[in-house]
Motif scaffolding. Structure first.
Motif, mmCIF file in Angstrom:
data_model
loop_
_atom_site.group_PDB
_atom_site.id
_atom_site.type_symbol
_atom_site.label_atom_id
_atom_site.label_comp_id
_atom_site.label_asym_id
_atom_site.label_seq_id
_atom_site.Cartn_x
_atom_site.Cartn_y
_atom_site.Cartn_z
ATOM 1 N N PHE A 134 76.240 42.739 60.080
ATOM 2 C CA PHE A 134 75.013 43.138 60.914
ATOM 3 C C PHE A 134 73.844 42.168 60.397
ATOM 4 O O PHE A 134 73.601 41.861 59.289
ATOM 5 C CB PHE A 134 74.657 44.568 60.542
ATOM 6 N N TRP A 135 73.220 41.482 61.578
ATOM 7 C CA TRP A 135 72.299 40.563 61.140
ATOM 8 C C TRP A 135 70.932 40.671 62.051
ATOM 9 O O TRP A 135 70.951 41.336 63.052
ATOM 10 C CB TRP A 135 72.935 39.087 61.569
ATOM 11 N N GLY A 136 69.943 40.272 61.279
ATOM 12 C CA GLY A 136 68.633 40.324 61.767
ATOM 13 C C GLY A 136 68.291 39.146 62.828
ATOM 14 O O GLY A 136 69.283 38.261 62.975
ATOM 15 N N GLN A 137 67.164 38.966 63.589
ATOM 16 C CA GLN A 137 67.272 38.043 64.505
ATOM 17 C C GLN A 137 66.545 36.673 64.060
ATOM 18 O O GLN A 137 66.582 35.631 64.749
ATOM 19 C CB GLN A 137 66.000 38.439 65.656
ATOM 20 N N GLY A 138 66.111 36.617 62.579
ATOM 21 C CA GLY A 138 65.636 35.453 62.284
ATOM 22 C C GLY A 138 64.321 35.210 62.092
ATOM 23 O O GLY A 138 63.814 35.779 63.174
ATOM 24 N N THR A 139 63.555 34.756 61.100
ATOM 25 C CA THR A 139 62.291 34.372 61.054
ATOM 26 C C THR A 139 62.011 32.987 60.566
ATOM 27 O O THR A 139 62.679 32.519 59.585
ATOM 28 C CB THR A 139 61.352 35.422 60.482
ATOM 29 N N GLN A 140 61.324 32.027 61.268
ATOM 30 C CA GLN A 140 61.185 30.865 60.687
ATOM 31 C C GLN A 140 59.911 30.859 59.659
ATOM 32 O O GLN A 140 58.882 31.104 59.709
ATOM 33 C CB GLN A 140 60.470 29.819 62.033
ATOM 34 N N VAL A 141 60.511 29.933 58.494
ATOM 35 C CA VAL A 141 59.677 29.671 57.523
ATOM 36 C C VAL A 141 59.411 28.059 57.340
ATOM 37 O O VAL A 141 60.494 27.433 57.243
ATOM 38 C CB VAL A 141 60.207 30.324 56.203
ATOM 39 N N THR A 142 58.063 27.795 57.634
ATOM 40 C CA THR A 142 58.012 26.135 57.077
ATOM 41 C C THR A 142 57.089 25.852 56.174
ATOM 42 O O THR A 142 55.941 26.594 56.252
ATOM 43 C CB THR A 142 57.499 25.759 58.857
ATOM 44 N N VAL A 143 57.656 25.033 55.114
ATOM 45 C CA VAL A 143 56.803 24.757 54.361
ATOM 46 C C VAL A 143 56.200 23.152 54.409
ATOM 47 O O VAL A 143 57.232 22.547 54.297
ATOM 48 C CB VAL A 143 57.446 24.889 52.677
ATOM 49 N N SER A 144 55.034 23.004 54.458
ATOM 50 C CA SER A 144 54.412 21.513 54.681
ATOM 51 C C SER A 144 54.274 21.157 53.117
ATOM 52 O O SER A 144 54.175 21.665 52.132
ATOM 53 C CB SER A 144 53.547 21.570 55.170
ATOM 54 N N SER A 145 54.463 19.755 53.105
ATOM 55 C CA SER A 145 54.338 18.995 52.124
ATOM 56 C C SER A 145 52.854 18.314 51.575
ATOM 57 O O SER A 145 52.072 18.702 52.524
ATOM 58 C CB SER A 145 55.163 17.785 51.810
#
Length: 127
Positions: free
Chosen positions: A116-127
């Protein structure tokens, strides 16, 4: 039916923090082990962290150990992934997953062990 609802992703600068949440029903929260995975563009889905049902035991991938923690909110049937000291290489879509756990302390660390899985969420880390 098992529903996992993720939230909390976003854009953050390197060194910053984010907290992801995965909400579910009480039945799932009490009886299922839970895991976090991530997938960056062009890469395979990789294990990040896992917790046994009711939050008793946790386990973290080496690349996040000491920076990420898991907590549980029993009143809201929600797991949280607290991510500190974020790095650009942490950029990915993060997924929560759940699997029935007959033994209280057990957790799972491979994607194949979760149904069972969630839909996902984007994580973006900028340098």
């Amino acid at each position: 039916q098992v529903q996992l609802t993720e939230s909390g992703g976003g854009l953050v600068q390197a060194g910053g923090s984010l907290r992801l949440s995965c909400a579910t029903s009480q039945r799932v929260f009490v009886n299922y082990a839970m895991g976090w995975f991530r997938q960056a563009p062009g890469k395979k889905r990789e294990f990040v962290a896992a917790v046994s049902r009711s939050g008793g035991n946790t386990y973290f991938a080496e690349q996040v150990k000491g920076r990420f923690t898991i907590s549980t909110d029993n009143t809201k049937n929600t797991w949280h992934l607290q991510m500190n000291s974020l790095r650009p290489e942490d950029t990915a879509v993060y997924y929560c997953a759940a699997q029935p756990a007959g033994i209280r302390g057990i957790y799972y660390t491979t994607a194949d062990e979760y149904n069972f899985w969630g839909q996902g969420t984007q994580v973006t880390v900028s340098s």
